[in-house]
Design an enzyme around this catalytic site. Sequence first.
Site, PDB file in Angstrom:
ATOM      1  N   SER A 122       0.679  -1.583  -0.080  1.00 45.77           N
ATOM      2  CA  SER A 122      -0.119   0.291  -0.054  1.00 45.77           C
ATOM      3  C   SER A 122       1.163   1.852   0.095  1.00 45.77           C
ATOM      4  O   SER A 122       1.682   1.428  -1.542  1.00 45.77           O
ATOM      5  CB  SER A 122      -0.864   0.082   0.766  1.00 45.77           C
TER       6      SER A 122
ATOM      7  N   ASP B  73      -5.316  -3.707  -2.722  1.00 46.53           N
ATOM      8  CA  ASP B  73      -4.573  -3.782  -1.222  1.00 46.53           C
ATOM      9  C   ASP B  73      -3.901  -4.622  -0.710  1.00 46.53           C
ATOM     10  O   ASP B  73      -4.636  -5.631  -0.589  1.00 46.53           O
ATOM     11  CB  ASP B  73      -5.235  -2.990  -0.007  1.00 46.53           C
TER      12      ASP B  73
END
Length: 307
Positions: free
Chosen positions: A42, A156
Amino acid sequence: MKAKKTVALVLGSGAARGHAHIGVIRALEERDYEIISISGCSIGAIVGGVFAAGKLSEYQEWAESLDRMSVIRLLDMSILNGGYIKGDRFFEKVQGMIGEPTIESLPIAYTSVAVDLLNQKEFWFQRGDLISAMRASSAIPSLVSPVNLNSRMYVDGGVLNPLPIIPSVPAGADYIVAVDLNGPAERVLEDITDESKNVPAWWLSTKGFFGKGKEEDVESKTKYSPESWGRLQTINMMFETMQESLTQYKLAGYPPDLLISIPKDVSGFYEFWRAKELIEFGYDVGLKAIDGLESPASSYYSFPKGY
């Protein structure tokens, strides 16, 4: 001349708190450690990718220039795309800084961790377009548009691995240093800035998506008061709860040589306009953690202690 100690750096997920990653990197460089490998998830994949591309100073300068309105202009929410944040504007800015490098062209080893939704498994980007790898790793479910690459749908990496330590092992560095952005709350918000003590009403009141209730009611709430949560904050709190639990399993399975734990309440996950404060926070915490790493007292060190 004494050779530098080498570091395989692991940068975890945590949205705006990821600016603390920059401070940790600065601390390692100041103490003469050589970073030879980056694995990130991320925001960790983004900061790590910019660093690997040699453009961290430019990124830091830009991040520190952002104010609240600059951040909301970067969101580019798409009603036609299910209300997701597309992220195009943000990554156009990043691409303007770093160009279009491939991962294999970078001077250090780099791994971006995402989740392949269709195959329901973790995926490591270690080749191919760097920007695409960063985008895939940072597509927060229910908030940011999933990334479609080669007929696969990525979100993610924090869904399965918010602190990707294992990809750093093959580097053979002297130390594996991991930076966790979902550490135990320390109630440090009040110590950083008076300006950010109240919930930003403009954010929470934007078309009912970011919050609920009247603006005057929002201003009376504390930053993490559940009464002021909207869709965005509720989703994020669920995601962070999951990530904190997953991180514990990852650390138990393969502890790094040094764990730097950034308290999850050091900032709101959306407060990207507080980059300068968070970079300084990461730098200070990083220096203290390195002191512990260099101490002969223990072969494994975490900062703060007792994590």
